[in-house]
Design an enzyme around this catalytic site. Structure first.
Site, PDB file in Angstrom:
ATOM      1  N   ARG A  96      67.662  83.697  23.940  1.00  0.00           N
ATOM      2  CA  ARG A  96      67.242  82.368  23.503  1.00  0.00           C
ATOM      3  C   ARG A  96      68.423  81.540  23.005  1.00  0.00           C
ATOM      4  O   ARG A  96      68.229  80.389  22.621  1.00  0.00           O
ATOM      5  CB  ARG A  96      66.227  82.497  22.368  1.00  0.00           C
ATOM      6  CG  ARG A  96      64.763  82.381  22.810  1.00  0.00           C
ATOM      7  CD  ARG A  96      63.904  82.647  21.595  1.00  0.00           C
ATOM      8  NE  ARG A  96      62.594  82.049  21.650  1.00  0.00           N
ATOM      9  CZ  ARG A  96      61.482  82.703  21.961  1.00  0.00           C
ATOM     10  NH1 ARG A  96      61.526  83.967  22.316  1.00  0.00           N
ATOM     11  NH2 ARG A  96      60.319  82.094  21.940  1.00  0.00           N
ATOM     12  N   ARG A 139      59.358  74.495  16.916  1.00  0.00           N
ATOM     13  CA  ARG A 139      59.736  75.520  17.907  1.00  0.00           C
ATOM     14  C   ARG A 139      60.207  74.851  19.200  1.00  0.00           C
ATOM     15  O   ARG A 139      61.167  75.298  19.833  1.00  0.00           O
ATOM     16  CB  ARG A 139      58.548  76.454  18.184  1.00  0.00           C
ATOM     17  CG  ARG A 139      58.303  77.409  17.033  1.00  0.00           C
ATOM     18  CD  ARG A 139      56.909  77.983  17.054  1.00  0.00           C
ATOM     19  NE  ARG A 139      56.631  78.812  18.217  1.00  0.00           N
ATOM     20  CZ  ARG A 139      55.400  79.199  18.553  1.00  0.00           C
ATOM     21  NH1 ARG A 139      54.355  78.821  17.833  1.00  0.00           N
ATOM     22  NH2 ARG A 139      55.216  79.957  19.599  1.00  0.00           N
ATOM     23  N   ARG A 153      45.691  79.203  21.060  1.00  0.00           N
ATOM     24  CA  ARG A 153      45.988  80.603  20.772  1.00  0.00           C
ATOM     25  C   ARG A 153      45.992  80.849  19.255  1.00  0.00           C
ATOM     26  O   ARG A 153      45.608  81.924  18.801  1.00  0.00           O
ATOM     27  CB  ARG A 153      47.340  81.015  21.369  1.00  0.00           C
ATOM     28  CG  ARG A 153      47.619  82.505  21.170  1.00  0.00           C
ATOM     29  CD  ARG A 153      48.842  82.982  21.910  1.00  0.00           C
ATOM     30  NE  ARG A 153      50.056  82.359  21.395  1.00  0.00           N
ATOM     31  CZ  ARG A 153      51.260  82.541  21.906  1.00  0.00           C
ATOM     32  NH1 ARG A 153      51.420  83.321  22.952  1.00  0.00           N
ATOM     33  NH2 ARG A 153      52.309  81.940  21.384  1.00  0.00           N
ATOM     34  N   LYS A 186      55.264  82.668  29.340  1.00  0.00           N
ATOM     35  CA  LYS A 186      56.193  83.782  29.603  1.00  0.00           C
ATOM     36  C   LYS A 186      55.494  85.137  29.428  1.00  0.00           C
ATOM     37  O   LYS A 186      55.533  85.973  30.318  1.00  0.00           O
ATOM     38  CB  LYS A 186      57.408  83.710  28.657  1.00  0.00           C
ATOM     39  CG  LYS A 186      58.207  82.415  28.769  1.00  0.00           C
ATOM     40  CD  LYS A 186      59.406  82.399  27.862  1.00  0.00           C
ATOM     41  CE  LYS A 186      59.070  82.379  26.380  1.00  0.00           C
ATOM     42  NZ  LYS A 186      58.499  81.108  25.883  1.00  0.00           N
ATOM     43  N   ARG A 218      47.723  83.935  15.106  1.00  0.00           N
ATOM     44  CA  ARG A 218      49.186  83.931  14.916  1.00  0.00           C
ATOM     45  C   ARG A 218      49.596  82.770  14.020  1.00  0.00           C
ATOM     46  O   ARG A 218      49.308  81.615  14.344  1.00  0.00           O
ATOM     47  CB  ARG A 218      49.872  83.804  16.286  1.00  0.00           C
ATOM     48  CG  ARG A 218      50.598  85.067  16.696  1.00  0.00           C
ATOM     49  CD  ARG A 218      51.151  84.924  18.083  1.00  0.00           C
ATOM     50  NE  ARG A 218      52.385  84.134  18.109  1.00  0.00           N
ATOM     51  CZ  ARG A 218      53.200  84.104  19.138  1.00  0.00           C
ATOM     52  NH1 ARG A 218      52.935  84.821  20.220  1.00  0.00           N
ATOM     53  NH2 ARG A 218      54.288  83.377  19.105  1.00  0.00           N
TER      54      ARG A 218
HETATM   55  P1  B4P Z   1      52.972  82.273  26.375  1.00  0.00           P
HETATM   56  O1  B4P Z   1      53.937  81.202  26.736  1.00  0.00           O
HETATM   57  O2  B4P Z   1      52.800  83.424  27.316  1.00  0.00           O
HETATM   58  O3  B4P Z   1      53.437  82.666  24.929  1.00  0.00           O
HETATM   59  P2  B4P Z   1      54.694  83.486  24.504  1.00  0.00           P
HETATM   60  O4  B4P Z   1      55.356  84.215  25.617  1.00  0.00           O
HETATM   61  O5  B4P Z   1      54.158  84.330  23.448  1.00  0.00           O
HETATM   62  O6  B4P Z   1      55.768  82.421  24.010  1.00  0.00           O
HETATM   63  P3  B4P Z   1      56.302  82.072  22.580  1.00  0.00           P
HETATM   64  O7  B4P Z   1      57.603  81.410  22.873  1.00  0.00           O
HETATM   65  O8  B4P Z   1      55.279  81.307  21.845  1.00  0.00           O
HETATM   66  O9  B4P Z   1      56.430  83.399  21.720  1.00  0.00           O
HETATM   67  P4  B4P Z   1      57.496  84.523  21.426  1.00  0.00           P
HETATM   68  O10 B4P Z   1      56.640  85.679  21.083  1.00  0.00           O
HETATM   69  O11 B4P Z   1      58.494  84.728  22.523  1.00  0.00           O
HETATM   70  O12 B4P Z   1      51.502  81.751  26.198  1.00  0.00           O
HETATM   71  C1  B4P Z   1      51.076  80.803  25.279  1.00  0.00           C
HETATM   72  C2  B4P Z   1      49.578  80.526  25.427  1.00  0.00           C
HETATM   73  O13 B4P Z   1      49.343  79.830  26.637  1.00  0.00           O
HETATM   74  C3  B4P Z   1      48.719  81.789  25.508  1.00  0.00           C
HETATM   75  O14 B4P Z   1      47.611  81.623  24.671  1.00  0.00           O
HETATM   76  C4  B4P Z   1      48.282  81.872  26.952  1.00  0.00           C
HETATM   77  O15 B4P Z   1      47.002  82.438  27.096  1.00  0.00           O
HETATM   78  C5  B4P Z   1      48.271  80.423  27.364  1.00  0.00           C
HETATM   79  N1  B4P Z   1      48.574  80.268  28.785  1.00  0.00           N
HETATM   80  C6  B4P Z   1      49.511  80.931  29.491  1.00  0.00           C
HETATM   81  N2  B4P Z   1      49.497  80.529  30.783  1.00  0.00           N
HETATM   82  C7  B4P Z   1      48.529  79.554  30.883  1.00  0.00           C
HETATM   83  C8  B4P Z   1      48.048  78.744  31.961  1.00  0.00           C
HETATM   84  N3  B4P Z   1      48.546  78.834  33.192  1.00  0.00           N
HETATM   85  N4  B4P Z   1      47.071  77.844  31.699  1.00  0.00           N
HETATM   86  C9  B4P Z   1      46.550  77.736  30.438  1.00  0.00           C
HETATM   87  N5  B4P Z   1      46.953  78.492  29.381  1.00  0.00           N
HETATM   88  C10 B4P Z   1      47.941  79.388  29.594  1.00  0.00           C
HETATM   89  O16 B4P Z   1      58.314  84.002  20.151  1.00  0.00           O
HETATM   90  C11 B4P Z   1      57.704  83.790  18.880  1.00  0.00           C
HETATM   91  C12 B4P Z   1      58.776  83.583  17.803  1.00  0.00           C
HETATM   92  O17 B4P Z   1      59.567  84.804  17.659  1.00  0.00           O
HETATM   93  C13 B4P Z   1      59.837  82.505  18.094  1.00  0.00           C
HETATM   94  O18 B4P Z   1      59.412  81.210  17.692  1.00  0.00           O
HETATM   95  C14 B4P Z   1      61.041  83.025  17.227  1.00  0.00           C
HETATM   96  O19 B4P Z   1      60.881  82.696  15.879  1.00  0.00           O
HETATM   97  C15 B4P Z   1      60.941  84.529  17.358  1.00  0.00           C
HETATM   98  N6  B4P Z   1      61.783  85.043  18.456  1.00  0.00           N
HETATM   99  C16 B4P Z   1      61.326  85.651  19.604  1.00  0.00           C
HETATM  100  N7  B4P Z   1      62.351  85.982  20.401  1.00  0.00           N
HETATM  101  C17 B4P Z   1      63.491  85.568  19.766  1.00  0.00           C
HETATM  102  C18 B4P Z   1      64.875  85.599  20.106  1.00  0.00           C
HETATM  103  N8  B4P Z   1      65.294  86.117  21.282  1.00  0.00           N
HETATM  104  N9  B4P Z   1      65.769  85.090  19.231  1.00  0.00           N
HETATM  105  C19 B4P Z   1      65.381  84.580  18.062  1.00  0.00           C
HETATM  106  N10 B4P Z   1      64.074  84.501  17.684  1.00  0.00           N
HETATM  107  C20 B4P Z   1      63.136  84.980  18.520  1.00  0.00           C
END
Ligand code: B4P
Length: 190
Positions: free
Chosen positions: A89, A146, A128, A14, A134
């Site tokens: 979410r 998660r 990552r 995302k 992280r």
């Molecule tokens: P991404 O999937 O881009 O990671 P993200 O957006 O940060 O998702 P995530 O759900 O983990 O985190 P968030 O900050 O929203 O990428 C993951 C990895 O994959 C990266 O290293 C990337 O380089 C790699 N990648 C991407 N595309 C690729 C491809 N095509 N091929 C290979 N590798 C690839 O949330 C973190 C925490 O915050 C949650 O667990 C929760 O506790 C809290 N939180 C956030 N929003 C919330 C909400 N709305 N409500 C409640 N809690 C919330």
């Protein structure tokens, strides 16, 4: 105005795809994960509370996250459009977002879902964890929690947006550029 929600499990790409779409369509990026991590880095009261949930792989309470989104949206009223990344979410968050956007007169254009299988998600997040430090990406049991929380609390949003005819899916494996192209093609059909 183009207002998109990026949807998918942790590690689906995302945040990665949001960067492409922001550049291409000149949108404002609203990532609740980034907003929460900023609060943690600044050691605010909100950040300390959020950290206790995030480090264990649980969702931060709706009231905290919805309040953050409200503040952010009211500050950026002149935007070209928004990408909501990691929000909503829960169904409560989706309803709060609809109410907030209704009051501002800006509807959601569509929800874009990235489909990636569980093993690939875990591999990406562990990698990552090594490169970014992280804490929520460093322990397999936290990552699995998660994914479980996503299945229980977040996946039901699919039906919520399907009922509004706003749900669109693309395959989330392959090169980052290929996936971005799939998303751009999907957006052009909405
Ligand atoms: P991404 O999937 O881009 O990671 P993200 O957006 O940060 O998702 P995530 O759900 O983990 O985190 P968030 O900050 O929203 O990428 C993951 C990895 O994959 C990266 O290293 C990337 O380089 C790699 N990648 C991407 N595309 C690729 C491809 N095509 N091929 C290979 N590798 C690839 O949330 C973190 C925490 O915050 C949650 O667990 C929760 O506790 C809290 N939180 C956030 N929003 C919330 C909400 N709305 N409500 C409640 N809690 C919330």
């Amino acid at each position: 105005m183009l207002n998109l929600i990026l949807f998918g499990p942790p590690g689906a790409g995302k945040g990665t795809q949001a960067d492409f779409l922001i550049e291409k369509f000149k949108l404002n990026h609203i990532s609740t994960g980034n907003l929460l991590r900023r609060q943690i880095a600044s050691e605010t009261e909100l950040g300390l509370e959020a950290k206790s949930y995030m480090d264990k792989g649980f969702l931060v309470p709706d009231s905290i996250v919805i309040g953050m989104i409200r503040t952010k949206l009211l500050k950026n009223k002149e935007a070209n459009g928004y990408i909501f990344d990691g929000f909503p979410r829960t169904v409560a968050q989706a309803k709060a977002l609809d109410e907030l956007l209704d009051s501002l007169g800006i509807p959601i254009t569509g929800m874009l879902c990235l489909i990636v299988e569980k093993k690939e998600l875990i591999d990406r997040l562990l990698y990552r964890g090594i490169t970014s430090g992280r804490p929520d990406d460093q322990d397999v049991s936290v990552i699995e929690n998660r994914i479980k929380v996503y299945q229980e609390k977040t996946e039901p949003l699919r039906d919520y947006y399907m009922a509004q005819n706003k749900y669109h899916c693309v395959e989330g494996t392959g090169s980052v550029e290929d996936i971005a192209q799939r998303l751009i093609e999907t957006i052009s059909t909405i």
